[in-house]
Design a protein around this motif. Structure first.
Motif, PDB file in Angstrom:
ATOM      1  N   THR A 100       0.813  -1.223   0.000  1.00 19.35           N
ATOM      2  CA  THR A 100       0.000   0.000   0.000  1.00 19.35           C
ATOM      3  C   THR A 100       0.846   1.273   0.000  1.00 19.35           C
ATOM      4  O   THR A 100       0.297   2.367  -0.100  1.00 19.35           O
ATOM      5  N   ASP A 101       2.148   1.118   0.117  1.00 21.31           N
ATOM      6  CA  ASP A 101       3.061   2.261   0.105  1.00 21.31           C
ATOM      7  C   ASP A 101       3.356   2.615  -1.357  1.00 21.31           C
ATOM      8  O   ASP A 101       4.342   2.169  -1.937  1.00 21.31           O
ATOM      9  N   LEU A 102       2.479   3.418  -1.962  1.00 20.97           N
ATOM     10  CA  LEU A 102       2.542   3.641  -3.406  1.00 20.97           C
ATOM     11  C   LEU A 102       3.895   4.162  -3.904  1.00 20.97           C
ATOM     12  O   LEU A 102       4.408   3.669  -4.916  1.00 20.97           O
ATOM     13  N   THR A 109      -0.280   5.745 -11.134  1.00 22.29           N
ATOM     14  CA  THR A 109       0.319   5.661  -9.797  1.00 22.29           C
ATOM     15  C   THR A 109      -0.034   4.336  -9.141  1.00 22.29           C
ATOM     16  O   THR A 109       0.787   3.718  -8.455  1.00 22.29           O
ATOM     17  N   PHE A 110      -1.270   3.886  -9.341  1.00 21.71           N
ATOM     18  CA  PHE A 110      -1.695   2.583  -8.817  1.00 21.71           C
ATOM     19  C   PHE A 110      -1.117   1.439  -9.644  1.00 21.71           C
ATOM     20  O   PHE A 110      -0.692   0.422  -9.121  1.00 21.71           O
ATOM     21  N   ALA A 111      -1.155   1.619 -10.958  1.00 23.10           N
ATOM     22  CA  ALA A 111      -0.945   0.495 -11.864  1.00 23.10           C
ATOM     23  C   ALA A 111       0.510   0.152 -12.141  1.00 23.10           C
ATOM     24  O   ALA A 111       0.822  -0.990 -12.483  1.00 23.10           O
ATOM     25  N   GLU A 117      -5.357  11.885  -2.986  1.00 21.61           N
ATOM     26  CA  GLU A 117      -5.162  12.075  -4.429  1.00 21.61           C
ATOM     27  C   GLU A 117      -5.422  10.794  -5.207  1.00 21.61           C
ATOM     28  O   GLU A 117      -5.947  10.836  -6.332  1.00 21.61           O
ATOM     29  N   GLU A 118      -5.093   9.650  -4.605  1.00 20.57           N
ATOM     30  CA  GLU A 118      -5.295   8.401  -5.330  1.00 20.57           C
ATOM     31  C   GLU A 118      -6.769   8.123  -5.596  1.00 20.57           C
ATOM     32  O   GLU A 118      -7.128   7.520  -6.607  1.00 20.57           O
ATOM     33  N   TYR A 119      -7.661   8.590  -4.700  1.00 22.64           N
ATOM     34  CA  TYR A 119      -9.085   8.382  -4.914  1.00 22.64           C
ATOM     35  C   TYR A 119      -9.610   9.275  -6.039  1.00 22.64           C
ATOM     36  O   TYR A 119     -10.479   8.872  -6.823  1.00 22.64           O
ATOM     37  N   LEU A 153     -11.317   9.923 -11.915  1.00 23.14           N
ATOM     38  CA  LEU A 153     -10.968  10.436 -13.238  1.00 23.14           C
ATOM     39  C   LEU A 153     -10.772   9.292 -14.228  1.00 23.14           C
ATOM     40  O   LEU A 153     -11.153   9.393 -15.404  1.00 23.14           O
ATOM     41  N   ALA A 154     -10.191   8.199 -13.753  1.00 25.88           N
ATOM     42  CA  ALA A 154      -9.996   7.030 -14.607  1.00 25.88           C
ATOM     43  C   ALA A 154     -11.344   6.410 -14.968  1.00 25.88           C
ATOM     44  O   ALA A 154     -11.558   5.964 -16.102  1.00 25.88           O
ATOM     45  N   GLN A 155     -12.255   6.390 -14.005  1.00 27.83           N
ATOM     46  CA  GLN A 155     -13.585   5.852 -14.276  1.00 27.83           C
ATOM     47  C   GLN A 155     -14.266   6.659 -15.377  1.00 27.83           C
ATOM     48  O   GLN A 155     -14.937   6.090 -16.253  1.00 27.83           O
TER      49      GLN A 155
END
Length: 288
Positions: A76-78, A118-120, A245-247, A252-254
């Motif tokens: 979880t530590d992006l 950032t997630f992917a 920010e990740e949320y 935005l991706a959705q």
């Protein structure tokens, strides 16, 4: 021996519960955790608790030695996740892990220009490393947990409005508990080697759907408004609210249709239909 990383988190604990329901004995399980105190309940159950950290290579090798199957729950530590995952895979190779089950992410990610990069990034690189490693693997491409939806939309019964920059985009969210149940099936049985599974729902949902469902469930009219990113950020600023920010990136991706992948993979694994969005919201917003 099955080792579950992130064993004190929601997903890890649920997976352990489902493994027990499937007849896996506690003596056949181990839990990889950073904090022994948080794992006291697991230890009392007879599950071996191993202390370590994705940032500590030696702790990983020590924990992984003698393990047959590893449930590798993504970090979880992006900012540091990519390096952590590389370290985990090197330790797994050194320790002789036989089979890694990795919780990746779902989404139509084209590259660094995606709001979800950032997630992917760590997921994309970890999947590549796994496939090139020679290790036996199973990749679980997890969607967003359905349980996050009430958090995203806020107190809609009070405001009467869902105000999010997700446009008309849809996302195939699924219950975390059903993802954990499907994961336990893979851990407890054979036949899933060197394959990838889409841990998503069989239907994708937009926030227009969510607003309509809550309206039908509660009798209170809920409207959905999709502002621009700039309008959304300015509204948050004016209200003194802070959203990670990740949320915002997920929303935005959705809007871009990144999360519309659907699949029946999970239904096949758990042997029944997945919980639809309206049924979940009925539990959350049920009228007494």
């Amino acid at each position: 021996m099955i080792l579950i990383t992130g064993a004190t988190g929601h997903f890890g604990k649920l997976t352990i519960d489902f493994l027990l329901k499937k007849g896996v004995k506690t003596s056949q399980m181990a839990a990889f955790v950073r904090n022994a105190e948080k794992a006291a309940d697991l230890s009392k159950m007879g599950i071996k608790v191993l202390i370590g950290d994705y940032n500590d290579y030696d702790s990983l090798v020590n924990a992984f030695t003698g393990i047959d199957k590893l449930l590798f729950v993504s970090g979880t530590d992006l900012p540091n996740r990519t390096k952590q995952h590389e370290r985990v895979l090197k330790a797994a190779t050194a320790a002789g892990i036989q089979h890694i089950i990795y919780t990746s992410g779902e989404g139509k990610i084209e590259g660094p220009e995606s709001p979800l990069w950032t997630f992917a990034e760590a997921h994309i690189k970890t999947e590549k490393w796994l496939k090139e490693s020679g290790l036996t693997y199973t990749i679980l491409k997890n969607s967003l947990y359905m349980e996050y939806i009430p958090y995203f939309i806020g107190n809609v019964l009070e405001t009467g409005t869902i105000y999010l920059p997700a446009g008309k985009g849809k996302i195939s969210v699924a219950l975390r508990s059903e993802m954990a149940e499907a994961t336990a099936t893979i851990l407890a049985t054979e036949g899933y080697e060197n394959k990838s599974y889409h841990f998503v729902n069989t239907e994708a949902y937009g926030y227009e759907d969510v607003a309509r469902y809550i309206t039908e469930i509660t009798g209170k009219t809920i409207n959905y408004i999709s502002p621009t990113e700039e309008e959304f950020r300015e509204t948050l600023k004016q209200q003194g609210k802070a959203i990670p920010e990740e949320y915002i990136s997920i929303l935005l991706a959705q809007a871009q249709g990144v999360g519309e992948v659907i699949s029946d993979d999970m239904e096949k694994l758990i042997g029944r239909k997945l919980t639809p969005m309206k049924a979940f919201l009925q539990e959350v917003y049920q009228v007494s």
